[in-house]
Design an enzyme around this catalytic site. Structure first.
Site, PDB file in Angstrom:
ATOM      1  NE  ARG A   1     -29.225 -27.140   1.262  1.00  0.00           N
ATOM      2  CZ  ARG A   1     -28.808 -28.281   0.706  1.00  0.00           C
ATOM      3  NH1 ARG A   1     -27.950 -29.048   1.352  1.00  0.00           N
ATOM      4  NH2 ARG A   1     -29.235 -28.644  -0.491  1.00  0.00           N
ATOM      5  CB  VAL A   2     -21.722 -26.224   1.497  1.00  0.00           C
ATOM      6  CG1 VAL A   2     -21.255 -27.191   2.553  1.00  0.00           C
ATOM      7  CG2 VAL A   2     -20.946 -26.397   0.203  1.00  0.00           C
ATOM      8  N   GLY A   3     -24.367 -27.534  -0.509  1.00  0.00           N
ATOM      9  CA  GLY A   3     -24.936 -28.740  -1.095  1.00  0.00           C
ATOM     10  C   GLY A   3     -25.154 -28.594  -2.585  1.00  0.00           C
ATOM     11  CB  THR A   4     -26.210 -30.691  -5.156  1.00  0.00           C
ATOM     12  OG1 THR A   4     -27.035 -31.657  -4.492  1.00  0.00           O
ATOM     13  CG2 THR A   4     -24.755 -31.104  -5.058  1.00  0.00           C
TER      14      THR A   4
ATOM     15  CG  MET B   1     -35.194 -31.475  -1.506  1.00  0.00           C
ATOM     16  SD  MET B   1     -35.257 -33.285  -1.556  1.00  0.00           S
ATOM     17  CE  MET B   1     -36.734 -33.598  -0.594  1.00  0.00           C
ATOM     18  CD  GLU B   2     -31.841 -30.463   2.254  1.00  0.00           C
ATOM     19  OE1 GLU B   2     -32.202 -31.650   2.121  1.00  0.00           O
ATOM     20  OE2 GLU B   2     -31.298 -29.806   1.327  1.00  0.00           O
TER      21      GLU B   2
ATOM     22  CG  ASP C   1     -30.491 -32.035 -11.546  1.00  0.00           C
ATOM     23  OD1 ASP C   1     -30.023 -31.763 -10.421  1.00  0.00           O
ATOM     24  OD2 ASP C   1     -31.707 -32.146 -11.745  1.00  0.00           O
TER      25      ASP C   1
END
Length: 241
Positions: free
Chosen positions: A92-95, A186-187, A210
């Protein structure tokens, strides 16, 4: 070969998949990394691409696919990729939102484990609080590649995967912070659970967009889509290790 949520052929996915939440981010990543990227699925607008990426002079097959937002959606795609398409690892690559004092907007977090307030993993093992942890080889590969990150600091440690984006139990974030949790998303917890279920590998590499405690300025929507080069470099190192 198709599933209810993926229209790709049986050989259309590479053994390693990079998985952002946003399908637009998946498209951006695919075309940035793979000159030969081809669309292999677009059911419900959830785009998936496969091609080859060059790393240290060698060509590696790679796929990139969105997961949607939240643990139920990520679980659907991860399950189908592992079970039906033979995928071996998902990164997973996200924020995420920062929690820890030493974490700043723009930093990158390697999520070695994921707490959760979700019931997604609660009933996996009767009588046990399931421990959702990342694959050690993938996490180690990402950590070893941290010198490739030009902006911000790279952190490795626990994160938390929440079901609610806006609502939080009073005191929860403070408690998580006191116990060394670096960020909130969230994942990942569900993804790690599915990987364990099928004996496969998973990792989350996250850009801090953030900070929930110090009120640091949020990234804009455009920055959330484009400012992922550091996390992407680490995710790619894990995918091709």
């Amino acid at each position: 070969m198709a599933t209810p949520h993926i229209s790709a052929g049986s050989d259309d996915f590479a053994p390693a998949v990079l998985m952002p939440g946003d399908p637009r981010r998946a498209e951006r990543i695919a075309h940035a990394l793979m000159p030969d990227a081809r669309l292999v699925t677009d059911v419900r607008g959830m785009l998936g691409f496969t091609g080859t990426v060059e790393v240290d002079g060698s060509q590696h097959p790679l796929s990139v696919m969105g997961s949607g937002m939240g643990q139920p959606s990520a679980t659907i795609y991860a399950t189908e990729l592992f079970r039906e398409y033979g995928v071996q690892r998902i990164i997973r690559v996200g924020t995420c939102g920062g929690i820890a004092e030493g974490v700043a907007v723009g930093d990158v977090i390697i999520g070695t484990g994921a707490h959760t307030d979700s019931a997604m993993n609660q009933h996996r093992v009767p009588g046990i609080n399931f421990s959702a942890v990342a694959s050690l080889p993938l996490a180690a590969a990402a950590w070893e590649a941290r010198g490739q990150v030009a902006e911000g600091t790279v952190h490795a440690g626990p994160i938390v995967s929440k079901d609610h984006f806006y609502w939080t139990v009073p005191g929860m974030i403070d408690g998580l912070r006191a116990h060394g949790t670096l960020g909130v998303e969230m994942e990942a917890a569900a993804l790690y659970g599915v990987a364990n279920e099928f004996g496969r590998e998973a990792l989350a590499v996250l850009t801090v967009s953030d900070h929930l405690i110090d009120g640091s300025a949020d990234m804009s929507a455009e920055e959330r889509e484009t400012r992922f080069s550091g996390a992407l470099a680490l995710a790619l190192a894990a995918a091709t290790c």
